[in-house]
Scaffold this motif. Structure first.
Motif: not given
Length: 493
Positions: A298-324
């Motif tokens: 889970r921690a590794f997945g969060a690190d990947v999403l955090g790096q992908l996040g700033p790429r436009g659409a991925y930020a909006a999709r990553s926010l609820p997953l990381l918040s949860a």
């Protein structure tokens, strides 16, 4: 050698062995030959002794007095090779500046680069490359890149790749051959002697782990030993990316989790590769890891999403997953990664989940909060500013450092913020003090001046604190003060 010269040489060697720069100057002024051999008949040179003893001041004195940087000591050993083997970067730079030939070979065909790679001396490798070393000149260990891969030094591999080293496919085969190998067992087998006790130690360094195996005598004293680094998985990931080999995301995750350390190169290199890939498959894989049952995954997945996040659409999709994940994770690794990733998204909407953990008992999580808040707290967000002020007084130095950076860059300018920064000006963590001084300078607060003067005088010019202070000076409103500080000379060695 006549008696007078021999006495002068003996006196010079005594001062070199003692590390006394003033005495070396006196011996040279008295006529001791800077390049004369030791009187013991073995032909050692004073420059070689100073080089292997990590005495850069004495090395410079001897070079200035005429010592030949390329003269063999005892007919076999080069000063540059001795310094490189010992990891003495400042000595290496001094010898190169004096004209030492960077790729010259000593006994058995060793160059300074070959020694540095054999010992995993990353900073020395970089100094040699900066000095013109051929990144593809083969030594006794083969091509430099292959030797670095065998050593397991991710830092050495990176440095060589940055300078265009050849042999990437061969180095990848070498790294893959070592992946999963019990390094301690291999080292012990190479040293093993019947009836001799062996001791194994592990040290975290160079983005990974160095394994040291030593043989002990009957009284418990080390008599022989060897060591090897364990960055082979990270090196394989690096080289595959260089060669255009796209390993499946699941395989990269497996490498990252092998040691389970988010600060390890195995982990960070896998994250970097997936971030550069930045496709839908990567996002879906990371999202699935964040929702899984395995804490480290889970921690590794969060690190990947955090790096992908700033790429436009991925930020909006990553926010609820990381918040949860930030709300539900109970392990420190998962919380830390989720909080840092939320900060990377750069969306103030993540602040509630980040601030939940500002008082967490684990300093790694509080550190993540301070890092995530840096640059994220908007004007008027009192809770975010209050959290940074509280973290600036944390018992953990790294937490204070990141909180200082957060306060320095925050738009808030209140008495409480300034007081928190003033309290950090004498912090034992130099980087935190420099960030605090920068924050006050940006706010045109004169209390920054003395702290900036001290930092510029005593901190290493190539360090973060010094560079931060240098940058902060430009924010001071008084031109005379700026001029004085810009001309402050470092007093450190």
């Amino acid at each position: 050698m006549d008696d007078e010269v021999e006495a002068g040489a003996a006196g010079l060697f005594a001062t070199v062995y003692g590390g006394d720069e003033d005495a070396v100057v006196r011996a040279l002024r008295a006529g001791a030959p800077a390049d004369g051999p030791d009187a013991d008949g073995e032909g050692r040179t004073a420059l070689y002794v100073a080089s292997v003893s990590d005495e850069p001041g004495i090395v410079r004195l001897l070079l200035a007095a005429g010592a030949d940087p390329d003269r063999l000591s005892g007919g076999t050993d080069l000063p540059l090779c001795g310094a490189a083997c010992g990891g003495h970067t400042e000595v290496v730079r001094a010898l190169l500046a004096a004209g030492a030939r960077v790729d010259l070979r000593e006994e058995f065909g060793f160059t300074a680069m070959a020694w540095a790679l054999q010992r995993g001396r990353v900073e020395v490798v970089r100094a040699l490359l900066d000095g013109g070393a051929d990144p593809s000149l083969a030594g006794p260990g083969g091509l430099p890149l292959v030797a670095a891969a065998r050593r397991g030094s991710t830092g050495c591999v990176r440095a060589l790749l940055e300078h265009g080293a050849r042999g990437r496919a061969e180095a990848l085969r070498e790294a893959l051959a070592w992946c999963g190998v019990d390094v301690a067992a291999v080292l012990q087998e190479g040293l093993e002697q019947p009836g001799r006790e062996a001791v194994t130690q592990r040290f975290a360094e160079d983005g990974g782990v160095t394994v040291v195996v030593e043989l002990l005598d009957d009284e418990g004293r080390p008599t022989a030993g060897n060591d090897l680094q364990t960055g082979h998985a990270a090196i394989a990931t690096l080289l595959e990316a260089e060669l255009g080999i796209a390993l499946p995301a699941a395989d990269l995750a497996g490498r990252a989790l092998r040691r389970g350390d988010p600060d390890d190169d195995d982990w960070t290199e896998a994250v970097a590769v997936l971030q550069r890939r930045g496709d839908e498959e990567t996002f879906r894989s990371a999202a699935a890891w964040c929702a899984g049952d395995e804490a480290l995954r889970r921690a590794f997945g969060a690190d990947v999403l955090g790096q992908l996040g700033p790429r436009g659409a991925y930020a909006a999709r990553s926010l609820p997953l990381l918040s949860a994940l930030a709300r539900t994770a109970r392990d420190a690794a998962g919380l830390r990664s989720a909080v840092v990733a939320l900060g990377h998204l750069g969306d103030p909407a993540a602040l509630p989940e980040i601030l939940l953990h500002a008082g967490h008992r684990d300093p790694r999580v509080r550190r993540a909060v301070a890092l995530a808040l840096t640059g994220l707290v908007p004007a008027g967000h009192e809770e975010g500013v209050a959290a940074l002020v509280a973290l600036a007084g944390d018992p953990d130095g790294d937490v204070r450092n990141w909180a200082a950076a957060g306060l320095a860059s925050a738009p808030a300018d209140t008495a409480g913020v300034r007081q928190a920064l003033v309290a950090l000006l004498d912090d034992p963590v130099a980087d935190a003090a420099a960030e605090a001084a920068r924050g006050l300078a940006v706010r045109h607060d004169p209390r920054a001046v003395d702290a900036l003067a001290r930092i510029l005088a005593v901190e290493a010019p190539d360090g973060y604190a010094y560079e931060t202070a240098r940058d902060a000076v430009r924010h001071l409103p008084d031109a005379r003060v700026r001029a004085r500080l810009e001309r402050t000379l470092p007093r450190c060695r």
